[in-house]
Design an enzyme around this catalytic site. Structure first.
Site, mmCIF file in Angstrom:
data_model
loop_
_atom_site.group_PDB
_atom_site.id
_atom_site.type_symbol
_atom_site.label_atom_id
_atom_site.label_comp_id
_atom_site.label_asym_id
_atom_site.label_seq_id
_atom_site.Cartn_x
_atom_site.Cartn_y
_atom_site.Cartn_z
ATOM 1 N N LYS A 113 0.834 -1.211 0.000
ATOM 2 C CA LYS A 113 0.000 0.000 0.000
ATOM 3 C C LYS A 113 0.864 1.254 0.000
ATOM 4 O O LYS A 113 0.630 2.177 -0.764
ATOM 5 C CB LYS A 113 -0.922 0.027 1.239
ATOM 6 N N ARG A 144 -9.152 1.098 9.136
ATOM 7 C CA ARG A 144 -8.820 -0.276 9.515
ATOM 8 C C ARG A 144 -9.943 -0.947 10.298
ATOM 9 O O ARG A 144 -9.815 -2.117 10.662
ATOM 10 C CB ARG A 144 -7.573 -0.264 10.387
ATOM 11 N N ARG A 169 11.753 -6.275 4.262
ATOM 12 C CA ARG A 169 11.638 -4.870 4.660
ATOM 13 C C ARG A 169 12.446 -4.612 5.939
ATOM 14 O O ARG A 169 13.141 -3.618 6.042
ATOM 15 C CB ARG A 169 10.159 -4.515 4.872
ATOM 16 N N ARG A 212 11.565 -0.333 11.754
ATOM 17 C CA ARG A 212 10.206 -0.504 12.279
ATOM 18 C C ARG A 212 10.220 -1.630 13.300
ATOM 19 O O ARG A 212 10.458 -2.783 12.963
ATOM 20 C CB ARG A 212 9.251 -0.859 11.130
ATOM 21 N N ARG A 263 -0.392 -8.865 13.599
ATOM 22 C CA ARG A 263 -0.977 -7.837 12.726
ATOM 23 C C ARG A 263 -1.901 -8.471 11.682
ATOM 24 O O ARG A 263 -2.937 -7.907 11.328
ATOM 25 C CB ARG A 263 0.121 -7.003 12.053
HETATM 26 P P1 AMP Z 1 1.067 0.525 9.256
HETATM 27 O O1 AMP Z 1 2.289 1.343 9.024
HETATM 28 O O2 AMP Z 1 -0.105 1.023 8.481
HETATM 29 O O3 AMP Z 1 1.298 -0.940 9.055
HETATM 30 O O4 AMP Z 1 0.667 0.716 10.797
HETATM 31 C C1 AMP Z 1 1.536 0.330 11.831
HETATM 32 C C2 AMP Z 1 0.760 0.221 13.149
HETATM 33 O O5 AMP Z 1 0.182 1.477 13.486
HETATM 34 C C3 AMP Z 1 -0.415 -0.745 13.121
HETATM 35 O O6 AMP Z 1 -0.015 -2.092 13.372
HETATM 36 C C4 AMP Z 1 -1.300 -0.185 14.227
HETATM 37 O O7 AMP Z 1 -0.781 -0.497 15.506
HETATM 38 C C5 AMP Z 1 -1.119 1.310 14.046
HETATM 39 N N1 AMP Z 1 -2.101 1.868 13.072
HETATM 40 C C6 AMP Z 1 -1.825 2.424 11.859
HETATM 41 N N2 AMP Z 1 -2.944 2.829 11.249
HETATM 42 C C7 AMP Z 1 -3.967 2.521 12.088
HETATM 43 C C8 AMP Z 1 -5.380 2.666 12.013
HETATM 44 N N3 AMP Z 1 -5.978 3.222 10.945
HETATM 45 N N4 AMP Z 1 -6.114 2.224 13.065
HETATM 46 C C9 AMP Z 1 -5.535 1.687 14.163
HETATM 47 N N5 AMP Z 1 -4.215 1.494 14.288
HETATM 48 C C10 AMP Z 1 -3.420 1.916 13.269
#
Ligand code: AMP
Length: 189
Positions: free
Chosen positions: A13, A88, A127, A135, A146
């Protein structure tokens, strides 16, 4: 034009969102990036979010919606936004609809990038090694969590958008360029 990119962690994404920003001047709103920025800046929100993210759980809907709402007030979103990693949950999808409606806008395209789970583990490992562990949630253990959270909380928003008739699916196991071409094709339509 407002676009949502949906898909599990590691689906690509962020990569595709960045490409659309560079090519079309969209504003990218990645809630994951916003949270990581809050952590890096040591804000209260960042402190609260860090342990939740490190576990692979979701940050609370009201916090996420508040963050997006504030970002909309910046005034640079009128020409189109690409949402990456948001919404999400169904509650976030509903909150986003209300927010956009208030601005006389709507979601034009929802694009699901579909990838098999075993491929996601390889990608997240790659990654992690490429970014030198930047990360803290890019580990096999947290990824499993996740993916679980994705299945339980995020997958249920697919029917929410399917019912609208503006949802498309792209095979995320193709090359980055082929995924990009498939997305371009959808945006043309
Ligand atoms: P991402 O970079 O999108 O994979 O997000 C990393 C982490 O941030 C996720 O595993 C969640 O803990 C938190 N996170 C990111 N976006 C959201 C969202 N829209 N709702 C809830 N938690 C989020």
């Amino acid at each position: 034009m407002n676009i949502i990119l949906l898909g599990p962690p590691g689906a690509g994404k962020g990569t595709q969102a960045e490409r659309l920003v560079a090519g079309r001047g969209f504003v990218q709103l990645s809630t994951g990036d916003m949270l990581r920025e809050a952590i890096a800046n040591g804000t209260e929100l960042g402190k609260k979010a860090k342990s939740i993210m490190d576990r692979g759980d979701l940050v609370a809907d009201d916090i996420i919606l508040g963050m997006i709402g504030e970002r909309f007030e910046a005034g640079d979103t009128a020409n189109g936004v690409i949402f990456d990693g948001f919404p999400r949950t169904v509650a976030q999808a509903e909150g986003l609809d209300a927010l956009l409606e208030g601005q006389g806008q709507a979601i034009d395209h929802v694009i699901e990038i579909r990838v098999d789970e075993e491929i996601l583990f390889n990608r997240i490992e790659t990654r992690a090694s490429e970014h030198g562990g930047a990360r803290s949630d890019d580990t096999a253990e947290v990824l499993a969590k996740r993916l679980d959270v994705h299945r339980q909380n995020t997958a249920p928003i697919l029917p929410y958008y399917e019912a609208r008739g503006n949802m498309s699916v792209v095979d995320g196991m193709m090359s980055i360029d082929d995924v990009a071409a498939a997305i371009d094709e959808i945006l043309k339509g």
